[in-house]
Scaffold this active site. Structure first.
Site, PDB file in Angstrom:
ATOM      1  N   ASP A 166      39.434  39.286  61.910  1.00 46.90           N
ATOM      2  CA  ASP A 166      38.394  38.484  61.256  1.00 46.90           C
ATOM      3  C   ASP A 166      37.150  39.362  61.105  1.00 46.90           C
ATOM      4  O   ASP A 166      36.287  39.407  61.979  1.00 46.90           O
ATOM      5  CB  ASP A 166      38.088  37.236  62.093  1.00 46.90           C
ATOM      6  N   THR A 191      39.411  37.929  55.847  1.00 47.34           N
ATOM      7  CA  THR A 191      40.163  37.809  57.091  1.00 47.34           C
ATOM      8  C   THR A 191      41.540  38.394  56.817  1.00 47.34           C
ATOM      9  O   THR A 191      42.259  37.909  55.945  1.00 47.34           O
ATOM     10  CB  THR A 191      40.298  36.341  57.532  1.00 47.34           C
ATOM     11  N   GLN A 246      25.410  37.600  59.812  1.00 47.73           N
ATOM     12  CA  GLN A 246      25.710  36.483  60.725  1.00 47.73           C
ATOM     13  C   GLN A 246      24.520  36.156  61.622  1.00 47.73           C
ATOM     14  O   GLN A 246      24.194  34.982  61.842  1.00 47.73           O
ATOM     15  CB  GLN A 246      26.927  36.829  61.576  1.00 47.73           C
ATOM     16  N   HIS A 276      34.809  37.928  76.044  1.00 51.09           N
ATOM     17  CA  HIS A 276      34.087  38.164  74.792  1.00 51.09           C
ATOM     18  C   HIS A 276      32.819  37.309  74.724  1.00 51.09           C
ATOM     19  O   HIS A 276      31.731  37.828  74.428  1.00 51.09           O
ATOM     20  CB  HIS A 276      34.999  37.849  73.606  1.00 51.09           C
ATOM     21  N   GLU A 279      30.879  44.537  71.022  1.00 52.29           N
ATOM     22  CA  GLU A 279      31.006  44.703  72.470  1.00 52.29           C
ATOM     23  C   GLU A 279      31.206  46.165  72.854  1.00 52.29           C
ATOM     24  O   GLU A 279      30.598  46.651  73.821  1.00 52.29           O
ATOM     25  CB  GLU A 279      32.201  43.897  72.982  1.00 52.29           C
ATOM     26  N   LYS A 325      31.201  35.903  57.776  1.00 51.90           N
ATOM     27  CA  LYS A 325      32.624  35.894  58.115  1.00 51.90           C
ATOM     28  C   LYS A 325      33.528  35.662  56.905  1.00 51.90           C
ATOM     29  O   LYS A 325      34.684  36.082  56.904  1.00 51.90           O
ATOM     30  CB  LYS A 325      32.904  34.770  59.123  1.00 51.90           C
ATOM     31  N   GLU A 366      42.159  39.611  66.805  1.00 51.55           N
ATOM     32  CA  GLU A 366      42.529  38.240  67.119  1.00 51.55           C
ATOM     33  C   GLU A 366      44.034  38.036  66.948  1.00 51.55           C
ATOM     34  O   GLU A 366      44.748  38.871  66.394  1.00 51.55           O
ATOM     35  CB  GLU A 366      41.776  37.259  66.216  1.00 51.55           C
ATOM     36  N   ASP A 397      38.725  29.283  63.061  1.00 49.67           N
ATOM     37  CA  ASP A 397      38.587  30.402  64.000  1.00 49.67           C
ATOM     38  C   ASP A 397      37.936  29.906  65.284  1.00 49.67           C
ATOM     39  O   ASP A 397      36.913  29.204  65.238  1.00 49.67           O
ATOM     40  CB  ASP A 397      37.736  31.509  63.379  1.00 49.67           C
ATOM     41  N   GLU A 400      37.159  41.957  64.404  1.00 47.30           N
ATOM     42  CA  GLU A 400      37.474  41.107  65.546  1.00 47.30           C
ATOM     43  C   GLU A 400      38.989  41.087  65.701  1.00 47.30           C
ATOM     44  O   GLU A 400      39.706  40.593  64.828  1.00 47.30           O
ATOM     45  CB  GLU A 400      36.919  39.692  65.368  1.00 47.30           C
TER      46      GLU A 400
END
Length: 408
Positions: free
Chosen positions: A228, A252, A235, A128, A356, A248, A196, A121, A194
């Site tokens: 993800d 996924t 984390q 970001h 975010e 993580k 992606e 990843d 996330e």
């Protein structure tokens, strides 16, 4: 749609003859017989059975229960198979034979389409990375000193890559709230997503030999949407000094559909201008094709759109990521999966994760079913996307969804 018109798609269908993504599915009548299928509108073609009926030299590859053998066969075979599939689905003279192997999409149970070898990843969005830096280091530099010199990445866990629709169990782990002197153990309270884009490797490489930028098209079989999932509290406590681990590795999610690179030719675009010179092996200024891909992503939570991140805004391209991933001599294996990292754009509504979007949980999203700082049990997250295709068409990307279930 009846058998008579399953091959007659409405104008502008994003899964038309310019697309033809690959998947693996099984019918409810034969759940133990997964097979390679190709999506065409709201139907699928049993690719192996059709190839056998038409006498294709690639029938054995398409009769497999995973895409790996086809992926390993290399670009000339990929190109030939794609051309044959398009001919079978669009040429009137093949219509009667092809219809024997077409099934409604909703009659299929889709599986993980390939065996994942390794998973890497990246962290390729400047928007970001800058936002995350400002959230975590408000008084320091948003980007780390190395960020514009190399595509930062970490080696993830291939065994927990799951297909769209697989429930995501809320992970447990250590977390240390700011007001606590010692870490606590329990379910994550800051579960995030996330948005992606994933790239699936087909042709392997020899250990000790780096893959140059120009090798991207020869080694990468296709593209898929990817989520993800991230436990931000786990984390945050574990990632110094070695980076993401348990925050993580629990899940996924990838789409059930792999879109070929060729289907995205019309969507190739120049990446953002770079203001820091890069080393030669990452310098794509003289490459023959643009390194970016104009994918328009939509992120929804419980059916409500919360963000629309543009993949064209990614600072580091997929070709640069592949070159960097192998520059030390690390080999590629068929089934390797590498992901872009969170896709975010410059505008608030283009941020590809809740971290975010809610600015670290301080500005919760207002959804029809209540506010969200991070995900609650029962929430379902869906990523969808499309890209410009030839002659004004659209290329649809198979969506990826997952619903959060309580911890075990």
């Amino acid at each position: 749609m009846t058998d008579a018109n399953q091959l007659d798609l409405p104008e502008g269908d994003p899964f038309g003859p310019h697309n033809l993504p690959y998947g693996v599915g099984a019918t409810r009548q034969e759940p133990d017989r997964p097979h390679i299928v190709v999506r065409y509108g709201d139907s699928v073609l049993d690719a192996g059975a059709a190839a056998e009926a038409f006498g294709s030299p690639h029938a054995a590859l398409l009769r497999e229960t995973r895409l790996n053998s086809l992926m390993a066969a290399g670009r000339p075979v990929w190109t030939d198979v794609r051309a044959q599939l398009r001919e079978w689905l669009t040429e009137p003279r093949h219509r009667e034979t092809t219809l024997r192997f077409v099934r409604p999409l909703d009659a299929m149970t889709m599986r993980l389409p390939f065996d994942v070898a390794d998973y890497v990843d990246f962290y390729a969005s400047e928007h970001h990375a800058t936002n995350v830096g400002r959230i975590f280091r408000p008084d320091g530099a948003a980007l780390t000193p190395n960020w514009k010199h190399l595509p930062i990445g970490y080696h993830g866990r291939a065994g927990t890559v799951v297909v769209s629709g697989t429930p995501v169990v809320r992970p447990k782990g250590q977390r240390k709230p700011p007001n606590e002197e010692a870490p606590l153990f329990g379910p994550s309270r800051r579960l995030d997503i996330e948005a992606e884009v994933g790239f699936v490797v087909g042709t392997p490489s020899e250990q000790g030999t780096a893959v140059p930028l120009s090798g991207f098209r020869e080694h990468v079989f296709g593209v898929t949407l990817l989520n993800d999932w991230s436990a931000r509290d786990i984390q945050a406590w574990e990632y110094v000094p070695l980076g993401p681990f348990l925050g993580k590795s629990f899940a996924t999610s990838v789409s059930a559909w792999i879109t070929s690179l060729d289907a995205l030719d019309a969507a190739r675009t120049a990446p953002p201008a770079r203001d820091v010179p890069v080393l030669d092996y990452l310098d794509d200024a003289a490459e023959s094709e643009p390194g970016g891909i104009d994918l328009r992503i939509t992120v929804s939570v419980n059916g409500h759109t919360v963000a629309e991140p543009p993949f064209s805004a990614m600072y580091w391209t997929a070709a640069q990521q592949l070159a960097h991933m192998t520059v030390n001599g690390a080999s590629l294996r068929t089934g390797d999966l590498y992901a872009s990292g969170t896709v975010s754009g410059p505008e608030p509504g283009q941020r590809g994760c809740l971290l975010e979007l809610t600015w670290g949980g301080k500005e919760p999203l207002q959804l029809p079913d209540g506010s969200r700082a991070f995900l609650e049990d029962g929430d379902e997250v869906t990523l969808s996307a499309w890209a410009p295709g030839p002659d004004g068409s659209r290329i649809g990307m198979g969506e990826v969804s997952g619903r959060v279930t309580p911890p075990r």
